[in-house]
Design a protein around this motif. Structure first.
Motif, PDB file in Angstrom:
ATOM      1  N   ASP A  19       0.808  -1.221   0.000  1.00 54.51           N
ATOM      2  CA  ASP A  19       0.000   0.000   0.000  1.00 54.51           C
ATOM      3  C   ASP A  19       0.843   1.274   0.000  1.00 54.51           C
ATOM      4  OD1 ASP A  19       0.943  -0.096   2.588  1.00 54.51           O
ATOM      5  OD2 ASP A  19      -1.025  -0.315   3.537  1.00 54.51           O
ATOM      6  N   GLY A  20       2.174   1.120   0.047  1.00 59.96           N
ATOM      7  CA  GLY A  20       3.058   2.270  -0.097  1.00 59.96           C
ATOM      8  C   GLY A  20       3.088   3.221   1.072  1.00 59.96           C
ATOM      9  N   ASP A  21       2.778   2.728   2.289  1.00 62.53           N
ATOM     10  CA  ASP A  21       2.766   3.616   3.451  1.00 62.53           C
ATOM     11  C   ASP A  21       4.076   3.578   4.234  1.00 62.53           C
ATOM     12  OD1 ASP A  21       2.589   1.110   4.616  1.00 62.53           O
ATOM     13  OD2 ASP A  21       1.030   1.681   6.062  1.00 62.53           O
ATOM     14  N   GLY A  22       5.083   2.854   3.716  1.00 66.56           N
ATOM     15  CA  GLY A  22       6.366   2.784   4.388  1.00 66.56           C
ATOM     16  C   GLY A  22       6.462   1.689   5.423  1.00 66.56           C
ATOM     17  N   LYS A  23       5.424   0.868   5.548  1.00 70.13           N
ATOM     18  CA  LYS A  23       5.432  -0.257   6.468  1.00 70.13           C
ATOM     19  C   LYS A  23       5.244  -1.560   5.693  1.00 70.13           C
ATOM     20  CE  LYS A  23       3.261   2.447  10.182  1.00 70.13           C
ATOM     21  NZ  LYS A  23       2.109   2.506  11.127  1.00 70.13           N
ATOM     22  N   THR A  24       5.897  -2.611   6.146  1.00 70.50           N
ATOM     23  CA  THR A  24       5.725  -3.907   5.516  1.00 70.50           C
ATOM     24  C   THR A  24       4.345  -4.461   5.851  1.00 70.50           C
ATOM     25  OG1 THR A  24       8.088  -4.369   5.639  1.00 70.50           O
ATOM     26  CG2 THR A  24       6.634  -6.263   5.371  1.00 70.50           C
ATOM     27  N   ASP A  25       3.656  -4.961   4.840  1.00 71.84           N
ATOM     28  CA  ASP A  25       2.341  -5.554   5.026  1.00 71.84           C
ATOM     29  C   ASP A  25       2.456  -7.069   5.133  1.00 71.84           C
ATOM     30  OD1 ASP A  25       1.134  -2.981   4.551  1.00 71.84           O
ATOM     31  OD2 ASP A  25       1.426  -3.329   2.408  1.00 71.84           O
ATOM     32  N   ILE A  26       1.691  -7.650   6.014  1.00 72.74           N
ATOM     33  CA  ILE A  26       1.567  -9.096   6.095  1.00 72.74           C
ATOM     34  C   ILE A  26       0.844  -9.572   4.838  1.00 72.74           C
ATOM     35  CG2 ILE A  26       0.340 -10.933   7.324  1.00 72.74           C
ATOM     36  CD1 ILE A  26       0.877  -9.346   9.899  1.00 72.74           C
ATOM     37  N   ALA A  27       1.384 -10.607   4.185  1.00 76.74           N
ATOM     38  CA  ALA A  27       0.786 -11.056   2.929  1.00 76.74           C
ATOM     39  C   ALA A  27       1.158 -12.502   2.639  1.00 76.74           C
ATOM     40  CB  ALA A  27       1.238 -10.156   1.769  1.00 76.74           C
ATOM     41  N   VAL A  28       0.260 -13.197   1.932  1.00 79.14           N
ATOM     42  CA  VAL A  28       0.514 -14.569   1.486  1.00 79.14           C
ATOM     43  C   VAL A  28       0.041 -14.727   0.053  1.00 79.14           C
ATOM     44  CG1 VAL A  28       0.302 -15.543   3.807  1.00 79.14           C
ATOM     45  CG2 VAL A  28      -1.718 -15.451   2.324  1.00 79.14           C
ATOM     46  N   GLY A  60      -3.694 -19.230  -6.920  1.00 78.92           N
ATOM     47  CA  GLY A  60      -2.921 -18.103  -7.435  1.00 78.92           C
ATOM     48  C   GLY A  60      -3.394 -16.751  -6.946  1.00 78.92           C
ATOM     49  N   GLN A  61      -3.883 -16.663  -5.728  1.00 80.71           N
ATOM     50  CA  GLN A  61      -4.353 -15.387  -5.203  1.00 80.71           C
ATOM     51  C   GLN A  61      -3.404 -14.828  -4.147  1.00 80.71           C
ATOM     52  OE1 GLN A  61      -8.831 -14.501  -5.103  1.00 80.71           O
ATOM     53  NE2 GLN A  61      -8.708 -16.569  -4.274  1.00 80.71           N
ATOM     54  N   PHE A  62      -3.189 -13.504  -4.217  1.00 79.52           N
ATOM     55  CA  PHE A  62      -2.460 -12.778  -3.191  1.00 79.52           C
ATOM     56  C   PHE A  62      -3.472 -12.243  -2.167  1.00 79.52           C
ATOM     57  CE2 PHE A  62       0.743 -12.666  -6.479  1.00 79.52           C
ATOM     58  CZ  PHE A  62       1.952 -12.581  -5.804  1.00 79.52           C
ATOM     59  N   PHE A  63      -3.159 -12.437  -0.899  1.00 71.71           N
ATOM     60  CA  PHE A  63      -3.948 -11.871   0.196  1.00 71.71           C
ATOM     61  C   PHE A  63      -3.034 -10.931   0.982  1.00 71.71           C
ATOM     62  CE2 PHE A  63      -5.891 -15.865  -0.894  1.00 71.71           C
ATOM     63  CZ  PHE A  63      -7.253 -15.659  -0.772  1.00 71.71           C
ATOM     64  N   VAL A  64      -3.435  -9.674   1.089  1.00 69.90           N
ATOM     65  CA  VAL A  64      -2.604  -8.665   1.739  1.00 69.90           C
ATOM     66  C   VAL A  64      -3.390  -7.988   2.849  1.00 69.90           C
ATOM     67  CG1 VAL A  64      -1.310  -6.522   1.434  1.00 69.90           C
ATOM     68  CG2 VAL A  64      -1.333  -8.230  -0.398  1.00 69.90           C
ATOM     69  N   LEU A  65      -2.789  -7.931   4.046  1.00 68.59           N
ATOM     70  CA  LEU A  65      -3.348  -7.163   5.151  1.00 68.59           C
ATOM     71  C   LEU A  65      -2.656  -5.802   5.142  1.00 68.59           C
ATOM     72  CD1 LEU A  65      -5.202  -7.149   7.671  1.00 68.59           C
ATOM     73  CD2 LEU A  65      -3.236  -7.982   8.990  1.00 68.59           C
ATOM     74  N   ASN A  66      -3.341  -4.789   4.660  1.00 69.01           N
ATOM     75  CA  ASN A  66      -2.744  -3.465   4.495  1.00 69.01           C
ATOM     76  C   ASN A  66      -2.465  -2.820   5.852  1.00 69.01           C
ATOM     77  OD1 ASN A  66      -2.967  -3.142   1.486  1.00 69.01           O
ATOM     78  ND2 ASN A  66      -5.121  -3.485   1.976  1.00 69.01           N
ATOM     79  N   SER A  67      -1.201  -2.437   6.069  1.00 72.20           N
ATOM     80  CA  SER A  67      -0.829  -1.843   7.353  1.00 72.20           C
ATOM     81  C   SER A  67      -1.418  -0.449   7.532  1.00 72.20           C
ATOM     82  CB  SER A  67       0.693  -1.774   7.473  1.00 72.20           C
ATOM     83  OG  SER A  67       1.255  -1.062   6.386  1.00 72.20           O
ATOM     84  N   SER A  68      -1.776   0.210   6.439  1.00 65.48           N
ATOM     85  CA  SER A  68      -2.287   1.578   6.522  1.00 65.48           C
ATOM     86  C   SER A  68      -3.655   1.644   7.201  1.00 65.48           C
ATOM     87  CB  SER A  68      -2.370   2.199   5.124  1.00 65.48           C
ATOM     88  OG  SER A  68      -3.142   1.378   4.259  1.00 65.48           O
ATOM     89  N   ASN A  69      -4.471   0.594   6.997  1.00 64.13           N
ATOM     90  CA  ASN A  69      -5.818   0.629   7.591  1.00 64.13           C
ATOM     91  C   ASN A  69      -6.335  -0.746   8.010  1.00 64.13           C
ATOM     92  OD1 ASN A  69      -6.316  -0.551   5.105  1.00 64.13           O
ATOM     93  ND2 ASN A  69      -7.320   1.271   4.233  1.00 64.13           N
ATOM     94  N   LEU A  70      -5.460  -1.759   7.944  1.00 62.63           N
ATOM     95  CA  LEU A  70      -5.798  -3.140   8.307  1.00 62.63           C
ATOM     96  C   LEU A  70      -6.920  -3.726   7.456  1.00 62.63           C
ATOM     97  CD1 LEU A  70      -5.470  -3.177  12.214  1.00 62.63           C
ATOM     98  CD2 LEU A  70      -3.795  -3.819  10.485  1.00 62.63           C
ATOM     99  N   SER A  71      -7.117  -3.170   6.260  1.00 57.95           N
ATOM    100  CA  SER A  71      -8.085  -3.752   5.332  1.00 57.95           C
ATOM    101  C   SER A  71      -7.435  -4.912   4.580  1.00 57.95           C
ATOM    102  CB  SER A  71      -8.569  -2.692   4.340  1.00 57.95           C
ATOM    103  OG  SER A  71      -7.492  -2.256   3.513  1.00 57.95           O
ATOM    104  N   LEU A  72      -8.262  -5.759   3.991  1.00 59.05           N
ATOM    105  CA  LEU A  72      -7.791  -6.908   3.237  1.00 59.05           C
ATOM    106  C   LEU A  72      -7.880  -6.632   1.742  1.00 59.05           C
ATOM    107  CD1 LEU A  72      -6.930  -9.952   3.122  1.00 59.05           C
ATOM    108  CD2 LEU A  72      -9.383 -10.481   3.024  1.00 59.05           C
ATOM    109  N   THR A  73      -6.789  -6.881   1.028  1.00 56.77           N
ATOM    110  CA  THR A  73      -6.788  -6.798  -0.429  1.00 56.77           C
ATOM    111  C   THR A  73      -6.529  -8.189  -0.991  1.00 56.77           C
ATOM    112  OG1 THR A  73      -5.957  -4.519  -0.459  1.00 56.77           O
ATOM    113  CG2 THR A  73      -5.642  -5.816  -2.451  1.00 56.77           C
TER     114      THR A  73
END
Length: 320
Positions: free
Chosen positions: A274-283, A289-302
């Motif tokens: 998400d480009g907020d300068g923090k590493t996001d948890i992701a698998v 073939g899906q990426f799951f990302v927990l965005n550190s900026s707002n804890l939303s799921l992408t």
């Protein structure tokens, strides 16, 4: 036995086992290896063993496809080798000890022999010049020796640090813009305390007990303070069990724990999506073939579909 997602070559068998603009140099270095378009965000990238192609879904729009490397012989070793702020496609060939990469700045091809068969590639920016340095770790006579070819002066560094039974865990733990030689040392049993040892580039050795012997190392700057945090992922006892992330914040010594991902199907692909300068948890899920990302900026799921089963998510290169 510890499941090391990075231990194999780029092959289907490998997958079968399961900021801000003012961010510091340290955080930028952690991100740039997988930021293909240079917009400050990690891009979704997979390597496909069936055709030796890299597929990148760019965060600024569009996608790229580049054939590069050989499945079953090469390790993916992305980095910013030319210092332009973009991730360069790169591999290290175990059979010959040759590094190959494409400079994103001008699309030029590079090759250099560094290392021998059986070494482990650990290319990072150890001299702090903004460019990824070619580097390997060699396990010999009970010890771990780090060999670095410095991009700043084309000099050579050899440094003994760690034991052959340790796991590599390079990161910028002191936040000075240079990667530190570091290892995770397992205990006597799979559930024993693991200990991190880091030879800090600004002097001294940091010793931090964190995680258990069988935990996977997932370096990143999760709190955005410009330092790599000691972080591990614990797998469950069954394929359907959740993965649990344990992150020790370098900013205050506290910790976070997150249940995120599945033990039997997911590879770890932490990054700053998400480009907020923090590493996001992701698998990345190998079954679909899906990426799951927990965005550190707002804890939303992408969730993003990118890749196919038996591809290799390139961001998993930094899991040990």
């Amino acid at each position: 036995m510890k499941n090391n997602h990075f231990a194999g070559r780029i092959a289907c068998t490998m997958l079968a086992v399961f900021v801000l603009a003012t961010a510091s140099i340290a955080q930028l270095t952690l991100r740039e290896a997988t930021d293909v378009d240079g917009d400050g965000k990690t891009d979704y990238t997979v390597f496909r063993p069936s055709n030796n192609a890299w597929y990148s879904l760019l965060s600024n729009g569009g996608f790229s496809i580049q054939t590069f490397g050989l499945a079953n012989e090469d390790f993916v070793t992305p980095g910013d080798f030319d210092g332009d702020g973009k991730g360069d496609i790169a591999v290290w060939r175990d059979t010959t000890g040759v590094w190959y990469w494409l400079n994103s700045s001008n699309n030029t091809f590079n090759a250099i022999t560094f290392g021998i068969s059986g070494d482990e590639p650990v290319a990072r920016d150890y001299d702090g010049d903004g460019k990824t340095d070619v580097a390997v770790v060699r396990r010999t006579n009970g010890n771990m020796i780090w060999y670095v070819y410095r991009s700043s002066d084309q000099g050579f560094t050899a440094f003994q640090f760690g034991l052959t039974t340790d796991f590599t865990a390079p990161g910028d733990y002191d936040g000075d813009g240079k990667f530190d030689f570091a290892v995770q040392r397992p205990g006597a049993t799979p559930t024993s305390q693991a200990v991190f040892y880091a030879a800090l580039s600004n002097g001294g050795v940091e010793i931090i007990p964190w995680g258990l012997s069988n935990d996977l190392v997932v370096p990143g700057d999760y709190d955005g303070d410009g330092k790599t945090d000691y972080a591990v992922v614990r797998e469950g006892s069954t394929p359907d069990a959740n993965l649990v992330w344990y992150i020790r914040r370098s900013s205050d010594g506290g910790f976070n724990a997150y249940s995120f991902g599945l033990t039997g199907s997911d590879l770890l692909v932490q990054g700053d999506y998400d480009g907020d300068g923090k590493t996001d948890i992701a698998v990345w899920r190998n079954t679909d073939g899906q990426f799951f990302v927990l965005n550190s900026s707002n804890l939303s799921l992408t969730v993003n579909q990118w890749g196919s089963p038996n591809d290799f998510p390139v961001a998993s290169y930094d899991t040990h």
